[in-house]
Design an enzyme around this catalytic site. Structure first.
Site, PDB file in Angstrom:
ATOM      1  CB  SER A  41      10.256  29.894  69.152  1.00 59.97           C
ATOM      2  OG  SER A  41       8.899  29.606  69.397  1.00 59.97           O
ATOM      3  CG  ASP A 333       7.567  23.519  64.249  1.00 62.32           C
ATOM      4  OD1 ASP A 333       6.594  24.272  64.475  1.00 62.32           O
ATOM      5  OD2 ASP A 333       8.716  23.758  64.676  1.00 62.32           O
ATOM      6  CG  HIS A 336       7.381  27.627  65.442  1.00 62.39           C
ATOM      7  ND1 HIS A 336       7.939  26.467  65.924  1.00 62.39           N
ATOM      8  CD2 HIS A 336       7.533  28.564  66.415  1.00 62.39           C
ATOM      9  CE1 HIS A 336       8.418  26.683  67.145  1.00 62.39           C
ATOM     10  NE2 HIS A 336       8.174  27.946  67.461  1.00 62.39           N
TER      11      HIS A 336
END
Length: 369
Positions: A41, A333, A336
């Protein structure tokens, strides 16, 4: 006929360049013909949008500062590889593999998938994803598709691929969504941290060798960052003497040390003709965490968007209002970095004059080989 086909190939590349949407940064000459991306991600740009998974980010406020909006990037704007592609002179963002076929493959694609790991089972707690094994297989399929643009001339295709750069950033989820998730996985009871790192490196070595076998020659491999310091872990950690969960960081360091040694072995003849660069994300993230104020970051331990302690217990919810000034936050967040941090990472690794962030050479030098 060969000259005619080369003309057609050149026209296809020029056509792609002219018709694609331009990036927000000024255009410059492309330093490599293509850029292929493997990862999770941290660099996923939309491959998870159409699959059944909790690891997806194709909704606002993700992408709130990105020119194309909520594309599936797990941050407010550019990812690390977006910023790196611009530094390499690409006039457009490298597209996700899930939506790319045909002549567009010649410029490179992004195979990264949120929740993915070196191990196939990693990330299953979040749903579907494309593991590193699957991403490597997709690269093999891509190279097969590219053959027709070279009329089956394997030598010409291999020469083309040898000039391209590949980036691989794997391992974070093998710890976050595997080893340190004992309620879902047995790996922490099956293996000591040292044995688990060795297991990951054995699998990763095989996967990177497969990329080499298919045609990869210039490869960036990223270390795992200090995930013991991310908001998600800080929200769970109850340590008294340190700000970060050093148990996790120590386990990761074993993997990173082995990965750097693997890069040395690849470069010293294990994979003839290849050049690997070790990207020390552990050191760069640690430096930002310790010295964030020197880079303009005022908040280094909380997510800009999220729920709970440190905005790290639940990731950014759909249509949630994030912090106003994202440039002051190191983390977007629970997991990340913000776009600002990603751009800093990219610039420091691209032209680093020391071996503290990139080893044995920097990315700009890799592109010039």
């Amino acid at each position: 006929m060969k000259g005619l086909w080369e003309l057609v190939l050149s026209f296809s590349l020029v056509f792609l360049w002219l018709t694609a949407k331009a990036c927000s940064q000024p255009q410059q000459q492309r330093q490599v013909p293509c850029f292929f991306i493997f990862g999770d991600s941290l660099v996923d740009n939309g491959n998870n949008n159409g699959i059944l998974t909790l690891a997806r980010a194709n909704y606002r406020p993700y992408g709130i500062d990105f020119p194309l909006g909520s594309t599936g990037r797990f941050t407010n704007g550019q990812t690390y590889v977006d910023a790196l592609a611009q530094l390499l002179g690409f006039p457009t963002y490298i597209p996700p593999y899930a939506r790319t076929r045909g002549a567009a493959l010649l410029r490179g694609v992004n195979y990264a998938s949120g929740a993915a790991g070196i191990r196939d089972e990693t990330g299953n707690n979040l749903g579907d994803h494309m593991s590193m094994n699957q991403q490597v297989a997709s690269f093999g399929d891509t190279v097969q598709q590219m053959r027709r643009f070279f009329r089956g001339d394997i030598n010409a295709l291999n020469s083309y691929l040898s000039k391209c750069i590949l980036y691989s950033g794997m391992g974070s989820n093998d710890y976050l969504n595997n080893y340190f998730m004992p309620d879902f996985y047995s790996s922490s009871s099956d293996y000591t941290p040292k044995a688990y790192a060795a297991l990951l490196l054995q699998d990763y070595s095989r996967q990177l060798t497969q990329l080499y076998t298919v045609g990869a020659r210039k490869v960036i491999v990223s270390a795992v960052g200090q995930i013991g310091c991310i908001p998600y872990q800080l929200a769970r950690f109850r340590g008294n003497n340190t700000r970060c969960n050093e148990k996790i960081n120590t386990a990761i360091s074993m993997f990173n040390s082995g990965l750097r040694n693997l890069v040395d072995r690849f470069n010293r003849g294990l994979l003839p003709g290849a050049k690997f660069v070790y990207l020390d994300s552990y050191k760069s993230t640690g430096d930002l965490y310790l010295n964030g104020t020197n880079y303009g970051f005022e908040v280094i331990d909380k997510g800009c968007c999220g729920v709970g302690k440190n905005n790290g217990q639940i990731t950014c919810l759909p249509l949630q209002q994030p912090c106003e000034d994202r440039r002051k936050y190191l983390f977007w967040d629970a997991f990340h970095p913000t776009e600002a941090a990603n751009i800093l990472f990219a610039r420091s690794s691209f032209s680093s004059q020391t071996q503290s962030y990139t080893y044995p050479i920097n990315i700009q030098q890799l592109a010039m080989l």
